[in-house]
Write an enzyme that holds these catalytic residues in place. Sequence first.
Site, PDB file in Angstrom:
ATOM      1  N   TYR A  87     -18.642  19.435  39.668  1.00 22.95           N
ATOM      2  CA  TYR A  87     -18.605  18.406  38.617  1.00 22.95           C
ATOM      3  C   TYR A  87     -18.567  17.018  39.237  1.00 22.95           C
ATOM      4  O   TYR A  87     -19.306  16.109  38.819  1.00 22.95           O
ATOM      5  CB  TYR A  87     -17.383  18.641  37.737  1.00 22.95           C
ATOM      6  N   LYS A  93     -21.344  13.880  38.973  1.00 25.91           N
ATOM      7  CA  LYS A  93     -21.028  12.556  38.450  1.00 25.91           C
ATOM      8  C   LYS A  93     -21.286  11.465  39.493  1.00 25.91           C
ATOM      9  O   LYS A  93     -21.610  10.325  39.143  1.00 25.91           O
ATOM     10  CB  LYS A  93     -19.573  12.508  37.978  1.00 25.91           C
TER      11      LYS A  93
END
Length: 265
Positions: free
Chosen positions: A151, A155
């Site tokens: 994740y 990002k």
Amino acid sequence: MRLKDKVIIVTGSTTGIGKAIAKAVLAEGAKVVVHGLEEDLGIQAIEEFGSERTVLLVEDLNNDGTPQRLVDLAVKTWGKLDALVNNAAWIVSSDINSTDKEFLRKVLDINSIAPFLLIKSALSYLERSKGVVLNIGSVNAWSGEPNLLAYSVSKGALMTLTRNLGDVLPRTHGVRVNQINPGWVLTEREMIRKKQHGLSENWYEEIPAMYAPSGRILWPSEIAAAAVYWLADESGPISGQVVDLEQHPLMGRNAPKDASTIHGK
């Protein structure tokens, strides 16, 4: 009204931060393409917002053609597109041992590549309206937590995309690109996620000062209030900027050893 008659796509807007952004821009006079994965939540959102200035698409952003269908729906419904909010993301736990090639690819597809494809699909319409892209990232883009490896990487990629296109697109297409990096936000799914991690039913009422100096974590409406500024004309020519929205500094901060069991987003 700061966004009167502007047509805005908000991905992942049937829950959490995305829903709060959709609600905020509607209050400022915008028309919104609401998007999500669950039809029941989408119908609930439209019922809550009202159908006069909203239209719904329920589809996985990872499906071929979904970005173009979102753009086509906005243009078919209202004849133009003024802004795109890339909010949808897969928030999933992983570390170096549990992250393999296929898993990492899937996270990148949803969190980084889908926003890129949406920008490509929307660009010609945004150019006509001198529009804006707002990417919703995460403070984890800077390095991330041990249990949010894939994740965090996704990002970080989104943040670089914002910086790159935020420099290029104003000059080539007249389109601004900026990003908000939320910190720890009390969304419906975060409440559930933390309970699944073993925290108490009311865990958010007793957050250590290390993580919440104010005594609480952020609300989705507070992220949405900031989003309105970046979508409105009042942010002027500003582009290529990434703004962290958290209640403490991120760089050089010493977190306790159990940080990864408490903090999230």
